[in-house]
Write a protein that holds these residues in place. Structure first.
Motif, mmCIF file in Angstrom:
data_model
loop_
_atom_site.group_PDB
_atom_site.id
_atom_site.type_symbol
_atom_site.label_atom_id
_atom_site.label_comp_id
_atom_site.label_asym_id
_atom_site.label_seq_id
_atom_site.Cartn_x
_atom_site.Cartn_y
_atom_site.Cartn_z
ATOM 1 N N LEU A 149 47.207 45.549 48.115
ATOM 2 C CA LEU A 149 45.758 46.103 47.907
ATOM 3 C C LEU A 149 45.257 45.755 46.560
ATOM 4 C CD1 LEU A 149 46.374 49.783 49.176
ATOM 5 C CD2 LEU A 149 45.236 48.003 50.364
ATOM 6 N N HIS A 150 43.872 45.538 46.800
ATOM 7 C CA HIS A 150 43.195 45.143 45.567
ATOM 8 C C HIS A 150 43.260 46.214 44.612
ATOM 9 C CE1 HIS A 150 39.597 43.864 43.128
ATOM 10 N NE2 HIS A 150 40.003 42.595 43.542
ATOM 11 N N ASP A 204 37.351 37.448 41.288
ATOM 12 C CA ASP A 204 37.798 35.711 41.491
ATOM 13 C C ASP A 204 38.739 35.576 42.694
ATOM 14 O OD1 ASP A 204 36.041 35.212 39.568
ATOM 15 O OD2 ASP A 204 37.727 35.283 37.995
ATOM 16 N N ASN A 205 39.538 36.717 43.228
ATOM 17 C CA ASN A 205 40.430 36.354 44.396
ATOM 18 C C ASN A 205 41.409 35.515 43.836
ATOM 19 O OD1 ASN A 205 39.186 38.380 45.856
ATOM 20 N ND2 ASN A 205 37.711 36.644 46.760
ATOM 21 N N ASP A 206 41.896 35.518 42.677
ATOM 22 C CA ASP A 206 42.924 35.015 41.960
ATOM 23 C C ASP A 206 44.064 35.280 42.447
ATOM 24 O OD1 ASP A 206 45.160 33.348 40.590
ATOM 25 O OD2 ASP A 206 43.666 32.933 38.985
ATOM 26 N N ILE A 207 45.173 34.592 43.390
ATOM 27 C CA ILE A 207 46.191 35.302 44.051
ATOM 28 C C ILE A 207 47.216 35.586 42.966
ATOM 29 C CG2 ILE A 207 47.586 32.953 44.390
ATOM 30 C CD1 ILE A 207 47.424 36.235 46.639
ATOM 31 N N ARG A 208 47.244 34.964 41.667
ATOM 32 C CA ARG A 208 48.140 35.248 40.574
ATOM 33 C C ARG A 208 47.730 36.571 40.071
ATOM 34 N NH1 ARG A 208 46.877 29.904 37.162
ATOM 35 N NH2 ARG A 208 44.843 30.737 37.813
ATOM 36 N N THR A 209 46.591 36.886 40.207
ATOM 37 C CA THR A 209 46.164 38.064 39.327
ATOM 38 C C THR A 209 46.557 39.405 40.188
ATOM 39 O OG1 THR A 209 44.344 37.133 38.334
ATOM 40 C CG2 THR A 209 44.159 39.668 38.531
ATOM 41 N N LEU A 210 46.156 39.067 41.654
ATOM 42 C CA LEU A 210 46.447 40.132 42.690
ATOM 43 C C LEU A 210 47.671 40.470 42.944
ATOM 44 C CD1 LEU A 210 43.604 38.932 45.385
ATOM 45 C CD2 LEU A 210 43.373 40.875 43.541
ATOM 46 N N ARG A 211 48.623 39.395 42.582
ATOM 47 C CA ARG A 211 50.151 39.630 42.863
ATOM 48 C C ARG A 211 50.795 40.369 41.981
ATOM 49 N NH1 ARG A 211 51.667 34.311 43.141
ATOM 50 N NH2 ARG A 211 51.280 34.133 45.122
ATOM 51 N N GLN A 212 50.155 40.703 40.762
ATOM 52 C CA GLN A 212 50.688 41.592 39.651
ATOM 53 C C GLN A 212 50.587 42.848 40.199
ATOM 54 O OE1 GLN A 212 48.932 40.788 35.559
ATOM 55 N NE2 GLN A 212 48.451 38.757 36.495
ATOM 56 N N PHE A 213 49.640 43.663 41.130
ATOM 57 C CA PHE A 213 49.548 45.063 41.600
ATOM 58 C C PHE A 213 50.385 45.183 42.791
ATOM 59 C CE2 PHE A 213 45.676 43.405 39.387
ATOM 60 C CZ PHE A 213 45.558 44.274 38.611
ATOM 61 N N LYS A 214 51.267 44.181 43.233
ATOM 62 C CA LYS A 214 51.818 44.486 44.618
ATOM 63 C C LYS A 214 52.836 45.529 44.145
ATOM 64 C CE LYS A 214 54.616 42.180 48.061
ATOM 65 N NZ LYS A 214 55.157 40.902 48.544
#
Length: 343
Positions: free
Chosen positions: A107-108, A329-339
């Protein structure tokens, strides 16, 4: 005739190899052994052979045919083994290789924050209403006591579609629609995307808000403070303190800005809070009598409180994000931190 048979035998011995491949092998076999092939065609020559020589000729042709069939079967077996070996090589699995991981989605951070805020207020008995993103001038401004000469209506601040139709600049129209459709008591949240002509490190043309509204008898600023203080403690930490500062909004009177102790330094002062120890997080107040009257609610009988939360701002403070555009920005590296935060 014997010469012809020997010539065919030599040709088969010479050309029939595994180098032909499956397609070449099939063509050569069809040429010599099919019903219309050259070897069965030899029997058609029987009529040209003297009667007394026919048995010997037939024997020679049959022996040649058996030899050819055995030769083709031998090469066919060799081709099958070569094909199997090639297949085994192509499908080989190196069991020492690390497994391929299929990552699940995440989730974002804005969605995480929105869901958390909704959960907190649903625990206080709030319903959720999501209004349209394309609104009329009436619901976005007029019903909220925003006069036509108010700066918020200027084209440089608002995305107009027509003179009276626009992209909503706030989710407050959801409060108006709820008050028109429902009689008090009312407890409603109105989350969603909003749009304003603004762009810098802390502002985006599209962002997310959540408006809250309570309408009932004897509502006061104390009720507003209690709700927002609980929200701050749930969102940030149990040690968070809340304060209200006087402000002005057309749709509330009195109006307040809500500050919380800095989530970075705990109130001692740092770069994030500019040394003050406090950070502004939202605005609110007591619903203006004019707004209640516009929705057909008697302000002599009922009062209300309202507040507006910038979901993106709360997410930035909560997760240490210093630029709002990182959220979009939908940068997967950023979003992955919230997993991990969702487990």
């Amino acid at each position: 005739m014997r010469e012809k048979i020997e010539e065919m035998r030599s040709m088969i011995s010479r050309e029939l190899t595994t180098d032909l491949g499956r397609e070449g092998f099939a063509k050569l076999r069809e040429r010599f052994l099919s019903r219309a092939g050259e070897i069965p065609g030899l029997m058609k020559e029987m009529k040209n052979i003297p009667k007394e020589e026919r048995p010997a000729f037939g024997k020679i042709v049959n022996e040649f045919k058996e030899w050819a069939e055995a030769k083709f079967d031998e090469v066919d077996d060799a081709l099958k083994k070569a094909e199997l070996a090639a297949k085994n090589v192509s499908e080989a699995v190196d069991i020492t290789m690390p497994a391929v991981k299929n990552e699940t989605g995440t989730l974002h951070p804005v969605t995480l924050t929105k869901n958390e805020i909704i959960s907190i207020f649903q625990g206080m008995g709030f319903d959720v209403f999501e209004g349209p993103e394309i609104e009329t001038d009436y619901y976005n401004f007029t019903a909220l006591n925003v006069p036509e000469d108010h700066p918020a209506r200027a084209e440089q601040d608002t995305f107009y579609i027509t003179e009276r139709i626009l992209l909503r600049t706030q989710t407050s129209p959801g409060q108006i629609r709820t008050m028109e459709a429902k009689k008090p008591p009312i407890k409603v949240l109105s989350p969603g995307r909003v749009f304003r002509s603004d762009y810098d490190a802390t502002h985006s043309p599209m962002f997310h808000q959540m408006e809250g509204l309570v309408v009932d008898k004897n509502i006061s600023v104390c009720d507003l403070y209690g709700m927002l203080d609980l929200l701050a403690k749930k969102i940030f930490s149990s040690d968070t303190k809340t304060r209200l500062r006087p402000s002005f909004f057309p749709f509330t009177e009195p109006s307040v800005e809500v500050d919380v102790t800095c989530c970075e330094c705990g109130g001692s002062g740092c770069k994030l809070c500019k040394g003050t120890g406090w950070i502004e997080v939202l605005g609110g107040g007591i619903v203006n009598r004019v707004v209640l009257e516009n929705c057909g609610i008697d302000p002599e009988e009922y009062s209300g409180l309202a507040f507006g939360i910038g979901i993106d701002r709360i997410a930035m403070l909560k997760y240490g994000i210093n630029n709002i555009h990182i959220l979009f920005d939908n940068d997967i590296r950023t979003l992955r931190q919230f997993k991990e935060r969702q487990r």
